[in-house]
Design an enzyme around this catalytic site. Structure first.
Site, short mmCIF file in Angstrom:
data_model
loop_
_atom_site.label_atom_id
_atom_site.label_comp_id
_atom_site.label_asym_id
_atom_site.label_seq_id
_atom_site.Cartn_x
_atom_site.Cartn_y
_atom_site.Cartn_z
N GLY A 173 0.84 -1.20 0.00
CA GLY A 173 0.00 0.00 0.00
C GLY A 173 0.87 1.25 0.00
O GLY A 173 0.69 2.16 -0.82
N HIS A 174 1.84 1.28 0.90
CA HIS A 174 2.78 2.42 0.93
C HIS A 174 3.53 2.51 -0.40
O HIS A 174 3.72 3.60 -0.95
CB HIS A 174 3.82 2.24 2.04
CG HIS A 174 3.27 2.19 3.43
ND1 HIS A 174 3.34 1.07 4.21
CD2 HIS A 174 2.67 3.15 4.19
CE1 HIS A 174 2.80 1.32 5.40
NE2 HIS A 174 2.39 2.57 5.42
N ASP A 202 -7.02 5.70 4.90
CA ASP A 202 -7.33 6.59 6.02
C ASP A 202 -8.17 7.75 5.48
O ASP A 202 -7.71 8.88 5.35
CB ASP A 202 -6.03 7.09 6.65
CG ASP A 202 -5.22 5.93 7.21
OD1 ASP A 202 -5.50 5.50 8.32
OD2 ASP A 202 -4.32 5.43 6.50
N GLN A 228 -6.40 6.39 0.54
CA GLN A 228 -7.83 6.42 0.89
C GLN A 228 -8.11 5.50 2.09
O GLN A 228 -9.13 5.62 2.74
CB GLN A 228 -8.64 5.96 -0.32
CG GLN A 228 -10.14 5.98 -0.09
CD GLN A 228 -10.85 5.02 -1.01
OE1 GLN A 228 -10.62 5.05 -2.21
NE2 GLN A 228 -11.69 4.16 -0.46
N MET A 274 -4.49 -3.75 3.05
CA MET A 274 -3.13 -3.87 3.58
C MET A 274 -2.94 -2.85 4.70
O MET A 274 -3.40 -1.71 4.59
CB MET A 274 -2.11 -3.63 2.48
CG MET A 274 -2.12 -4.74 1.47
SD MET A 274 -0.88 -4.48 0.22
CE MET A 274 -1.25 -5.87 -0.84
N SER A 275 -2.27 -3.27 5.75
CA SER A 275 -2.03 -2.39 6.89
C SER A 275 -0.81 -2.89 7.65
O SER A 275 -0.58 -4.10 7.73
CB SER A 275 -3.25 -2.43 7.83
OG SER A 275 -2.90 -1.92 9.11
N SER A 276 -0.07 -1.96 8.20
CA SER A 276 1.10 -2.34 9.01
C SER A 276 0.67 -3.17 10.22
O SER A 276 1.46 -3.92 10.78
CB SER A 276 1.83 -1.09 9.51
OG SER A 276 2.16 -0.27 8.43
P1 AMP Z 1 0.75 4.81 7.79
O1 AMP Z 1 2.16 4.34 7.70
O2 AMP Z 1 -0.20 3.76 8.26
O3 AMP Z 1 0.61 6.12 8.52
O4 AMP Z 1 0.30 5.10 6.30
C1 AMP Z 1 1.02 5.99 5.48
C2 AMP Z 1 0.22 6.28 4.24
O5 AMP Z 1 -0.02 5.05 3.54
C3 AMP Z 1 -1.16 6.87 4.55
O6 AMP Z 1 -1.45 7.87 3.60
C4 AMP Z 1 -2.07 5.68 4.42
O7 AMP Z 1 -3.40 6.03 4.08
C5 AMP Z 1 -1.39 4.93 3.27
N1 AMP Z 1 -1.82 3.54 3.27
C6 AMP Z 1 -1.85 2.69 4.33
N2 AMP Z 1 -2.36 1.49 3.95
C7 AMP Z 1 -2.66 1.59 2.64
C8 AMP Z 1 -3.23 0.71 1.67
N3 AMP Z 1 -3.60 -0.53 1.99
N4 AMP Z 1 -3.40 1.15 0.41
C9 AMP Z 1 -3.03 2.43 0.07
N5 AMP Z 1 -2.48 3.31 0.93
C10 AMP Z 1 -2.31 2.90 2.20
#
Ligand code: AMP
Length: 288
Positions: free
Chosen positions: A36-37, A150, A148, A184-186
């Site tokens: 995703g990132h 978030d 999207q 997808m998510s951390s």
């Molecule tokens: P984070 O590291 O969770 O703060 O996410 C950093 C960026 O990656 C934010 O703009 C999130 O919305 C984006 N992000 C997280 N998961 C996804 C995903 N599965 N698909 C697309 N973008 C993502």
């Protein structure tokens, strides 16, 4: 890829790039990078000359200290992925580079921060806006890419940029999903194999809602489906993507604004969020 632990170092690099008339794309992350990132970085790379990625696990947006403590931080792996993705600069500040003291300030976000994630995680968006404001100040004028995934975060950052006349251009990128639909998510690394199976109900339910928008009791049915799977929903709603307010059944057909189905739920100890645009801006659906 250049690696900058300080704002001054990053700014001096970017000053040089701007003198060469290079356009700058920026992706803000908390690390533990996944596809995703990487999709945000790819888009930033395609649309700009120079790509900057920040990795900063922002303490002020965590209201649960345990959640902050257990947030994954595989920095060596992340640096490898960033190198492969063609990222030009990594901004990797320590906490005291971004915060000097306990900071209490927050912006008036016109209530956008009080609903959904904001209701469940008090102070979360004060923390998000603090750090994004500071990151944008560090990077300067750029095109910034957010997911999207978030949805509420994006809307709030958009509001902040508009209200404060900030020079960043914002792009919202689609959610990347696993083949079975899980966003997808951390945080997915915390799921046990059986929780990983249970978590599929979230995206499945959002897709089901998209197909049953005109059914009056759809939300109730969807909620029950999640509970039956042993997953504990925090909220499940159909919202106006602009105001973030829950949308009444009768308004779904008439509004020209985007309508999104949004969910937050606990799978075991892990809190996951997901959303799906069930009606894009300007579209109509007819409700019989
Ligand atoms: P984070 O590291 O969770 O703060 O996410 C950093 C960026 O990656 C934010 O703009 C999130 O919305 C984006 N992000 C997280 N998961 C996804 C995903 N599965 N698909 C697309 N973008 C993502």
């Amino acid at each position: 890829m250049e690696n900058f632990p300080t704002i001054a170092g990053l700014q001096s690099f970017l000053k040089g790039q701007r003198q060469l008339h290079q356009s700058i794309g920026f992706v803000a992350t908390m690390g533990a990078l996944h596809n995703g990132h990487l999709s945000l970085l790819e888009r930033a790379k395609a649309e700009n000359d120079v790509v900057v990625c920040s990795i900063f696990v922002n303490p002020t947006q965590f209201n649960d200290p345990k959640d902050l403590e257990k947030y994954p931080r595989p920095i060596e792996k992340d640096i490898g992925l960033l190198n492969q993705s063609g990222c030009d600069a990594l901004f990797l500040p320590a906490v005291d580079e971004m915060y000097f003291d306990k900071e209490e300030w927050h912006l008036d976000l016109n209530g956008l921060d009080k609903v959904l994630e904001g209701a469940s995680r008090p102070g979360h968006f004060a923390g998000v806006t603090q750090i994004v404001y500071k990151l944008f100040n560090a990077v300067g004028p750029c095109t910034a890419y957010f997911g999207q995934k978030d949805l509420q975060q994006f809307r709030i950052i958009q509001y902040m940029v508009e209200k404060l006349n900030m020079p960043q251009k914002l792009v919202r990128c689609p959610i990347l999903r696993e083949p079975d639909g899980l966003a997808m998510s951390s945080r997915n690394v915390h799921l046990s194999p059986s929780e990983r199976q249970q978590a599929r109900v979230l995206s499945k339910t959002l897709f089901w809602l998209r197909d049953h928008l005109t059914q009056k009791n759809a939300l109730k049915e969807a909620w029950d489906t999640i509970v039956r799977e042993g997953v504990e929903p925090d909220y499940l709603a159909l919202i106006n993507g602009h105001t973030l307010q829950a949308i009444l059944y009768d308004e779904i057909s008439s509004t020209r604004d985007e309508v999104a189905a949004v969910v937050a739920a606990r799978v075991g100890q892990t809190r996951l969020i997901d959303n799906y645009i069930v009606k894009p801006t300007g579209h109509t659906v007819s409700i019989l």
